[in-house]
Design a protein around this motif. Structure first.
Motif, short mmCIF file in Angstrom:
data_model
loop_
_atom_site.label_atom_id
_atom_site.label_comp_id
_atom_site.label_asym_id
_atom_site.label_seq_id
_atom_site.Cartn_x
_atom_site.Cartn_y
_atom_site.Cartn_z
N THR C 114 0.84 -1.20 0.00
CA THR C 114 0.00 0.00 0.00
C THR C 114 0.88 1.25 0.00
OG1 THR C 114 -1.48 -1.21 1.43
CG2 THR C 114 -1.95 1.11 1.12
N LEU C 115 1.89 1.20 0.85
CA LEU C 115 2.79 2.34 0.95
C LEU C 115 3.39 2.67 -0.42
CD1 LEU C 115 4.48 4.33 2.62
CD2 LEU C 115 6.07 2.49 3.09
N ILE C 116 3.84 1.63 -1.13
CA ILE C 116 4.43 1.85 -2.44
C ILE C 116 3.40 2.47 -3.38
CG2 ILE C 116 5.49 0.70 -4.42
CD1 ILE C 116 6.49 -1.42 -2.38
N GLY C 117 2.18 1.89 -3.38
CA GLY C 117 1.14 2.41 -4.27
C GLY C 117 0.79 3.85 -3.96
N THR C 118 0.65 4.18 -2.67
CA THR C 118 0.26 5.55 -2.35
C THR C 118 1.36 6.54 -2.70
OG1 THR C 118 1.00 5.11 -0.11
CG2 THR C 118 -1.35 5.00 -0.51
N MET C 119 2.60 6.11 -2.61
CA MET C 119 3.67 7.05 -2.97
C MET C 119 3.66 7.33 -4.47
SD MET C 119 6.95 6.46 -0.59
CE MET C 119 7.00 4.71 -0.69
N ILE C 120 3.41 6.28 -5.27
CA ILE C 120 3.32 6.50 -6.71
C ILE C 120 2.16 7.44 -7.00
CG2 ILE C 120 3.01 5.40 -8.94
CD1 ILE C 120 4.19 2.86 -7.75
N GLY C 121 1.03 7.23 -6.28
CA GLY C 121 -0.12 8.09 -6.47
C GLY C 121 0.19 9.52 -6.10
N LEU C 122 0.91 9.70 -4.99
CA LEU C 122 1.27 11.05 -4.56
C LEU C 122 2.06 11.77 -5.65
CD1 LEU C 122 2.56 12.01 -1.11
CD2 LEU C 122 3.85 12.72 -3.06
N GLY C 123 2.94 11.02 -6.30
CA GLY C 123 3.74 11.64 -7.36
C GLY C 123 2.88 12.11 -8.52
#
Lengths: 580, 99, 493
Positions: C114-123
């Motif tokens: 989830t952390l990885i996905g949300t960081m990509i989303g944040l970008g």
């Protein structure tokens, strides 16, 4: 050919380093052999390079952007220093086969030594300032790692970190100089700085010149940065010979010599170089005179001789500085390795516990005396020619105050050198133990260096021609024969007289006790490192104290952490409203 | 009306920050955080009203409330564990990690 | 670009998360399934990333609207996604044995992906509220990871501080968003830029700096960081230090970029925070005996270098500083990731009870764990900025950009930064010395073997560090577009 050789001179040692590191768990005999083979291959490449010198980049790697073009330029000056690095390097590696026998972590040792040899060659062959800086830092890294090779000894660890931090501190000067050069000239190639120096605004050129001077002084252990070199003596002795006498410490001298044509016109720069060199030569000699640790005496003596080289550059005798660099590299490597043989046999570095070793180690005594002969500058060892050349240039072109001091230092050099030889090899035998003379691999290295010490000056003319294109084209130094110039100059006799006085002072030391007692305060100051050691310690203490105070702000209390956040907001708002 | 709401936002922020700076009970600190996020949600509504996009402001406020509920749940769960392991909710006791 | 690609890039990890969790719950006896599912999810994300990256290099930025929410892929998103995926994959691999047998392994992997996905989303967020939503989602997924060892009082403590301080920061961001909305009537990052300067917008900028600054660990908002990074499982420490901080930085840049016209001070503000962070981080690390805390403090100073480079870019309007800053971001991800993973490997080998790793414990580790010791030393020396490792090259790029501005104050800042690098050596190298001692510490004597799944990420990161040190231009394809995107964010061309 030049391109291939200049790459090989770096890649042979580096490949060797990687292979040795990978083979670290094999039989130690293989490690010694592998390291020696790769070092010897590098030496062959380095000597070959001397015949293919040229001023054009032989190897280019374009990275572009902030990194520019990485080039290797095997010109006379660079090829000469690379040759010194690989030849002395391979002798030190061969010497290590005996000296490091039975030590643990040989893989790490040879990895670092070979990495160093390659980096040192890269440093002097670089045609790009960034690449030079990279190699500059890499030599510092190897030097640190080898000084603290015996990691279990806190003194070795402290010495290594001190050396690293001080040389890196100086490195900041070099880095700023390179950055400013890049920004002002649009290129960071060595030739761009040499050719474009005149077009730079004077204040920028001074910044670059003094930045480089700080870096050079830190690297070459000049006042006030010299304190790391005595501490570096915790390294295994072949390393001291290689890095802390013959090669890396010369990098500063190299840097100043390389850029002398660009910086000579900067107001106050040459005077600063003369002053630094003179002070260092004097203090180094005094400290050598009052130290009882064999390796430290040699370290102080190295500091003092590097001071001679700085002085030479300051008075414009760039060729003399490089000639002395060559002489010094050979005879100081000989002295260090000789000292290594002694220490290896006796098991201590304290000269007060030696004495009378000569009868048991005649070979080492013989070569050691040859080394001292050159260090003192007695005819006709290599040190004689180069030191006379420096002093004569100083008399002709330099300020009188500096010349007088440098002349006196020649006498002091004689004094401390004879004291050292006497305490180690003559006088009353301290130990009753039966000692072995140097074994074969040690003898080989020592013998070659001794022969070099006695004969290398014969190459003075070819050496001058080698440097002519890279170094002298800007300055046009003395025409005619170097050797003849030394022999015919009356100043030579003056210097020899002073040296003789130094010798006599040691011979009649009993009757000079009164004078010595009156000069006791100087000796005490010298033993206290003239306060620089204290200054070092203060810097460290203050930094650590600040750190300790600051650490109390990390309270671990949630409420205080919230204060940080709210306080931060207030500060940012204020800054923006007032400053925006 | 808007003025009253703005004053309300400032009031909630002030109370919330006071709680963070002064209060020592972990549960109360979580409540202070809740007050702060409620201030933010209210601010969204006000902002939507001021800029003439009432729907937008309200939907943002709802999103904020959803997110801050999760934070509150996690915070309270941690508080339960803290009470269990430390035997207290006093945040002054939660300072084994310092320097 | 196929505009559904960014959606997949974010969607795959986020969708994988519940799958991992539920499978893990259903097959509690077979936690190994979670590990492989996570790796499979990341592999799928990598495939999409490769497609996004290749079509990005041809067509440039891409945008996709889902309802009212806009996703925009620019250089900055690509960089963040690349770093997050790289480190995330290696950490997953590393955790294979590191986390084996912990209670709640399925939660760990679900939260990690989830952390990885949300960081990509944040970008990829293109409007300011959306940015906050991703930011908050990222933060929430890390809360439980930081306090993962909930039997350990110290990790609970760290989790509490992290939660309270992050939530406070998050509120500040929300207040700033409300101010921006009230003032400009829009949430779109590009549209906000057109607004005329005003005091409320200036205040909003300050709130953004502080709000996101908590996550970036700007001094004096950094106080949660050593606890959280020190107490989290080592893989998570690597993620927190290597990407999460940097994700906060990207969020701050996007938000401040929208307010670029409000004041000319943003560049100086970033530079100022950068310098303070360097010095304070180094001094706090100097006397630290606990290895992971030391690494955490050193993150403060490395954020300082990034801020310096980015601040120079904002100030001068030239992309060079930003490129250096982003290169350093990438390198810091690699180096600090490597350092935390190596420290974690030693922690795994020497202490089975989650006790902290002290400097003295490292003594002689190289004799038993030569590979880990080598990787750790390389990471430390790289962090200290010694060439030819990657860390030097990015610092150099930042310094070049700084001096090229020909501004005296910035040149002085560069000199200050360089001196700080020297200072940082004073705490990095004693660790190296300790590793290579002959005398082994008691924990090393009875340490256990380190499995290959933990060594492999170390080796890969070490190779990457050395290769990037020798050929720093290899990642220009990532850093150049990121720098260009950032200059565009701040209204340049």
């Amino acid at each position: 050919m030049a391109g291939a050789l200049s790459l090989l001179v770096i890649l042979f040692p580096w490949t060797g380093a990687v292979i040795v590191a990978l083979a670290a768990r094999r039989n130690p005999r293989w490690l010694h052999l592998l390291a020696a083979v790769f070092a010897a291959a590098a030496a062959a490449a380095g000597l070959g390079l001397l015949f293919y010198t040229g001023d054009a980049p032989a190897v280019t790697l374009s990275l572009g952007g902030a990194f520019g073009d990485f080039t290797l330029v095997p010109d006379g000056l660079g090829a000469f220093l690379a040759a010194v690095a690989v030849v002395i390097g391979s002798l030190a590696v061969i010497f290590s086969a005996d000296y490091m026998r039975g030590e643990a972590q040989l893989g790490r040792y040879y990895f670092l030594v070979l990495l160093f040899i390659g980096s040192m060659c890269g440093l002097v062959l670089s045609g790009s300032l960034l690449l030079m800086f990279i190699f500059w830092e890499m030599t510092a890294l190897c030097s640190y790692a080898l000084i603290s090779f015996y990691n279990d000894d806190p003194k070795a660890v402290a010495g290594g970190i001190k050396a690293l931090v001080i040389t890196q501190f100086g490195g900041v000067g070099l880095m700023i100089g390179v950055l400013v050069t890049r920004a002002a000239l649009g290129s960071d190639s060595v030739s761009a700085l040499l050719n474009g120096a005149d077009s730079l605004p004077p204040e920028l050129l001074s910044l670059i010149a003094f930045g480089f001077l700080i870096a050079a002084a830190a690297k070459s252990a000049q006042v006030p940065f010299h304190t790391w070199l005595p501490g570096a003596m915790e390294a295994p002795t072949p390393v001291s010979a290689l890095i802390h006498a013959a090669t890396m410490v010369n990098a500063g001298v190299y840097l100043l010599a390389r850029f002398y044509p660009a910086f000579a016109g900067v107001p106050g720069w040459t005077t600063a170089v003369v002053a630094v060199g003179m002070l260092t030569a004097l203090m180094g000699a005094l400290m050598a005179l009052t130290s009882d640790d064999l390796k430290r005496v040699l370290a102080y003596s190295t500091i003092s001789q590097l001071g001679y080289m700085f002085y030479a550059i300051g008075v414009g005798a760039v060729f003399a500085s490089q000639f002395h660099l060559l002489s010094h590299a050979v005879f100081k490597a000989l002295l260090f390795l000789g000292a290594g043989a002694v220490i290896h046999a006796v098991g201590t570095r304290d000269m007060r516990q030696m004495g009378g070793l000569g009868s048991q180690m005649p070979f080492v005594r013989g070569v050691f005396i040859i080394g001292v002969w050159a260090l003192v500058g007695l005819p006709f060892a290599n040190g004689f020619w180069s030191k006379e050349l420096i002093l004569e240039a100083g008399l002709a072109d330099g300020p009188a105050w500096a010349y007088i001091v440098m002349l006196a230092v020649a006498g002091l050099t004689a004094l401390y050198s004879f004291r050292m030889v006497w305490m180690v090899f003559f006088g009353k035998a301290w130990t009753g133990r039966r000692l072995h003379d140097a074994p074969a691999a040690m003898r080989g290295s020592l013998g070659l260096l001794a022969v070099g010490t006695l004969t290398i000056w014969l190459l003075a003319e070819p050496f001058k021609n080698l440097l002519a294109s890279s170094l002298l084209r800007h300055i046009g130094e003395a025409e005619g024969s170097v050797l003849l110039a030394v022999l015919t100059n009356p100043a030579t006799l003056l210097a020899l007289g002073v040296i003789a006085a130094g010798l006599a002072a040691w011979w009649w030391r009993e009757s000079l006790t009164g004078v010595a007692n009156r000069l006791r305060f100087i000796a005490q100051a010298a033993q206290a490192d003239f306060g620089f050691e204290w200054l070092n310690r203060q810097v460290v203490i203050v930094t650590h104290r600040t750190a300790m105070t600051l650490r109390t702000t990390q309270t671990g209390q949630l409420n205080w952490n919230a204060v940080g956040i709210v306080g931060g907001l207030v500060i940012v708002l204020l800054v923006l409203i007032v400053g925006g | 009306m808007t003025t009253v709401l703005v004053v309300g936002v400032f009031g909630l922020v002030a109370i919330g920050l006071y709680g963070l700076l002064i209060v020592r009970n972990l549960i109360k600190i979580v409540i202070a955080l809740q007050l702060l996020t409620k201030a933010a949600a209210l601010a969204m509504v006000v902002a939507g009203q001021v800029s003439g996009q009432v729907n937008l402001g309200q939907s943002l406020a709802l999103t904020v409330i959803v997110a801050d509920t999760i934070v509150a749940v996690v915070g309270l769960a941690l508080a339960v564990q803290v009470r269990r392991r430390f035997g207290t909710l006093d945040v002054r006791q939660l300072s084994t990690q310092k320097r | 670009m196929d505009t559904s690609l960014p959606l997949w890039l974010i969607g795959i990890p986020l969708a994988a998360s519940p799958v991992v969790y539920l499978t893990g719950r259903l097959l509690l006896a077979r936690p190994v399934i979670c590990r492989w599912l996570t790796l499979a999810g990341l592999a799928a994300a990598w495939i999409v990333f490769a497609q996004v990256a290749s079509s990005f290099s041809v067509e440039g930025d891409a945008e996709r609207l889902i309802g009212m929410v806009a996703l925009r892929v620019d250089g900055l998103s690509l960089l963040l996604a690349g770093v997050a995926l790289t480190l995330g994959t290696l950490v997953t691999l590393y955790s294979y044995h590191y986390m084996a047998g912990e209670t709640g392994e399925e939660k760990y992997y679900a939260l990690l992906i989830t952390l990885i996905g949300t960081m990509i989303g944040l970008g990829c967020a293109a409007d300011i509220f959306n940015l906050w939503v991703w930011f908050e989602a990222m933060t929430i997924s890390t809360y439980l990871l930081v306090a993962f060892y909930r039997q350990q009082p110290a990790s609970l403590e760290a989790g509490v501080k992290y939660l309270v301080q992050s939530a406070t920061g998050s509120v500040f961001v929300l207040l700033a968003i409300a101010l921006v909305l009230a003032q400009t009537g829009t949430l779109d990052l590009d549209a906000i830029r057109a607004a005329s300067p005003s005091l409320p917008l200036l205040a909003a900028g300050a709130l953004f700096v502080i709000g996101f600054g908590v996550k970036i660990a700007l001094v004096p908002l950094h106080t949660w960081l050593p606890d959280a990074h020190g107490q989290a499982p080592s893989g998570i420490s690597a993620m927190l230090s290597g990407v999460v901080i940097e994700a906060g930085l990207v969020a701050l840049l996007r938000a401040l970029g929208a307010l670029a016209g409000v004041t000319l001070s943003w560049g100086w503000l970033l530079i100022g925070f950068g310098l303070v962070n360097m010095l304070v981080g180094n001094l706090l690390a100097l006397r630290q005996q606990q290895v992971k805390r030391l690494l955490a403090f050193s993150s403060l100073s490395h954020v300082g270098y990034m801020l310096l480079g980015l601040g120079i870019a904002v100030y001068s309007g030239q992309p060079d500083g930003a490129q250096g800053g982003f290169f350093h971001l990438l390198n810091h991800g690699l180096m600090k990731g490597l350092a935390f993973l190596a420290a974690g490997a030693l922690l795994y080998a020497l202490h089975s009870d989650h006790a902290p790793l002290y400097l003295a414990d490292l003594s002689g580790a190289a004799r038993r764990y030569p590979l880990v010791a080598l990787a750790f030393s390389a990471a430390l020396l790289g962090l200290g900025g010694l060439p030819p490792l990657a860390g030097f090259m990015s610092k150099w790029q930042i310094f070049v950009a700084g001096v090229d501005t020909q501004d005296v104050a910035i040149t002085l800042a560069v000199a200050f930064a360089a001196l700080n690098s020297v200072l940082s050596l004073a705490y990095y190298v004693p660790l190296v010395n300790a590793l290579y001692r002959q005398k082994t510490s008691a924990p090393v004597e009875r340490g256990r073997a380190i499995p290959v799944t933990m060594k492999l990420p170390l080796v890969l990161l070490m190779i990457a560090m050395v290769v990037l040190g020798l050929l720093p231009t290899l990642v220009n394809w990532l850093t150049e577009p990121a720098a260009a995107a950032m200059i565009r964010l701040f209204g340049g061309v």
